[in-house]
Design a protein around this motif. Structure first.
Motif, mmCIF file in Angstrom:
data_model
loop_
_atom_site.group_PDB
_atom_site.id
_atom_site.type_symbol
_atom_site.label_atom_id
_atom_site.label_comp_id
_atom_site.label_asym_id
_atom_site.label_seq_id
_atom_site.Cartn_x
_atom_site.Cartn_y
_atom_site.Cartn_z
ATOM 1 N N LEU A 1 0.171 -4.041 8.148
ATOM 2 C CA LEU A 1 1.099 -3.391 7.997
ATOM 3 C C LEU A 1 1.531 -2.728 6.590
ATOM 4 N N ARG A 2 2.592 -3.899 6.518
ATOM 5 C CA ARG A 2 3.189 -3.161 5.674
ATOM 6 C C ARG A 2 2.388 -3.151 4.140
ATOM 7 N N VAL A 3 1.238 -3.907 4.391
ATOM 8 C CA VAL A 3 -0.012 -3.214 2.720
ATOM 9 C C VAL A 3 0.235 -2.048 3.275
ATOM 10 N N MET A 4 -0.204 -1.592 4.464
ATOM 11 C CA MET A 4 -1.020 -0.217 4.672
ATOM 12 C C MET A 4 0.324 0.940 4.233
ATOM 13 N N ALA A 5 1.388 -0.158 4.547
ATOM 14 C CA ALA A 5 3.094 0.816 4.368
ATOM 15 C C ALA A 5 2.256 1.377 2.993
ATOM 16 N N ASP A 6 2.947 0.248 2.335
ATOM 17 C CA ASP A 6 2.850 0.034 0.303
ATOM 18 C C ASP A 6 1.400 0.894 -0.295
ATOM 19 N N GLU A 7 0.680 1.199 0.816
ATOM 20 C CA GLU A 7 -0.780 1.950 0.146
ATOM 21 C C GLU A 7 -0.488 3.399 0.374
ATOM 22 N N GLY A 8 1.156 4.152 1.142
ATOM 23 C CA GLY A 8 1.029 5.123 1.480
ATOM 24 C C GLY A 8 1.005 5.340 2.981
ATOM 25 N N ASN A 9 0.878 5.197 3.707
ATOM 26 C CA ASN A 9 0.018 5.333 5.276
ATOM 27 C C ASN A 9 1.277 5.297 5.597
#
Length: 433
Positions: A32-40
């Motif tokens: 989830l942190r990876v997705m959030a860092d990508e702008g999700n």
């Protein structure tokens, strides 16, 4: 007919909430942190919901229980007439109404179990992050709409947890064991290659291994004496083509500085004798204590920006020399370096010739041994024998551990040069007559 449509809607709504509960709870924070860092934005919302899940789970339980009760009331009344009409073709006795009610109850319960519970939860377990980011917005609005009930039940839950001294929120701390477990799973299913698996595993050894396990020991250091002849200096450079040499006054414990071999070669190319003068002598020597871990040594090199370091013990005596390449090889192995002198040579399927200076952690990997006894007290295979025997072992002496025999093959003075490690194969018992 309208009641049947209502039952279908209740099942769909119940499936949505059941799926949301499992998906948000099972979503991995790292992904989830990876997705959030990508702008999700939705992934960030799921992370925020996971940090304080009390209100969310209170809302889920309120809605699921309300839907289950409503579904039972509506479902039984909606299906009973249809079931009774069909059942009349086979049975018209006094228990017709009771049997119709029972069959309606079982049918509604089965539909809710299958389509409102099992299937959506299985789907959420398979794709937790994908489902969570799609339902989080709806769940937040429903939680907001049910705020009074959510605050009431969530508050009661927190009070009960405090009474029993149970934490009201879960602390998600990723430990070394968690990472190792993920590595093992990745290697097992093929998503992590063996090289990658070994490399990541070696990184965890950086704090556990000391600089003494990768350094060149004192008796292997080639150095120049300040009063050494030009002929001897030239021969040492030819026989040992290192970039840097230590310069001493009589012995290693009287260091004067260091010199680069290219400076001496430049003299020779000009036709001059190979001599060490004050201009080429670098007196600023980088020292490191032997008690440093590999991680600490790497950080020290990063700060000092030196090509090598002299390793000393607590009595300020030189015990070895180490380079950045030695440290990198300590956890990257042959991925970046290659050595002609292998420390562990496999003779056959059940025996290995092992250099006495072989790090004990490397031998443990080859032999598939989790850990040697009291491993923190030594770094090398020779150190293991000396620690276990409480003395310097002699040739042909051996010890046994974990189904292996560790036999001394060669001893040079007080140094254990080589061992023969062999697997102990049990001798089959002769057949009884």
């Amino acid at each position: 007919m309208g009641d049947l449509v209502g039952i279908g809607l209740l099942i769909l709504i119940s499936a949505l909430f059941a799926m949301s509960e499992i998906a948000i709870a099972a979503s991995r924070k790292i992904k989830l942190r990876v997705m959030a860092d990508e702008g999700n934005v939705q992934a960030a919302a799921v992370l925020k919901l996971q940090e304080q899940p009390g209100a969310f789970f209170a809302m889920i339980q309120i809605t699921l229980n309300a839907i289950a009760i409503l579904g039972g009331i509506v479902g039984e009344q909606a299906l009973s007439p249809y079931v009774q009409n069909v059942l009349q073709f086979f049975y018209q006795g006094p228990l017709l109404a009771q049997i119709s009610f029972l069959l309606s109850f079982l049918t509604i319960t089965s539909l809710f179990i299958l389509f409102a519970d099992l299937l959506p939860k299985r789907l959420a377990m398979i794709l937790p992050e994908a489902v969570a980011v799609r339902v989080v917005t709806i769940m937040r609005w429903v939680t907001y709409a049910l705020t009074p009930l959510v605050l009431f039940f969530n508050g009661l839950t927190n009070i009960i947890l405090r009474i029993f001294k149970v934490p009201s929120e879960r602390e998600d701390i990723v430990t070394t064991e968690d990472i190792v477990a993920m590595m093992d799973a990745g290697a097992e299913y093929g998503s992590l290659q063996q090289q990658e698996y070994d490399l990541i595993g070696n990184v965890f050894d950086l704090e556990a291994r000391f600089i003494s396990s990768v350094m060149s020991p004192r008796d292997q250091i080639v150095y120049f004496d300040i009063n050494e002849s030009s002929h001897d200096i030239a021969n040492k450079i030819i026989e040992h083509p290192h970039n840097h040499f230590l310069v001493c006054n009589d012995n290693l414990d009287k260091l004067i500085g260091s010199v680069e071999s290219k400076d001496i070669l430049r003299q020779v190319l000009k036709g001059d004798a190979a001599n060490i003068n004050s201009e080429m002598l670098e007196k600023d020597i980088f020292y490191l204590p032997e008690t440093l871990s590999l991680s600490e040594a790497l950080n020290a090199f990063k700060t000092a920006v030196q090509p090598f370091a002299v390793v000393v013990n607590e009595y300020a005596l030189v015990v070895g020399i180490v380079t950045v390449k030695d440290l990198m090889k300590g956890f990257m192995g042959d991925l970046i370096t290659h050595s002609d002198d292998e420390l562990i040579v496999e003779r056959d399927q059940n025996s290995w010739l092992v250099d006495g200076l072989t790090p004990i952690v490397e031998l443990a990997k080859v032999l598939d041994i989790d850990e040697f006894p009291h491993q923190s007290h030594y770094e090398t295979v020779a150190g293991y024998l000396i620690y276990t025997m409480k003395r310097i072992p002699k040739r042909a002496e051996y010890i046994q551990y974990a189904g292996f025999k560790f036999e001394v093959v060669d001893v040079e003075g007080i140094r254990v040069e080589q061992l023969l490690v062999s697997k102990i194969v049990p001798t089959p018992e002769p057949p009884q007559s």
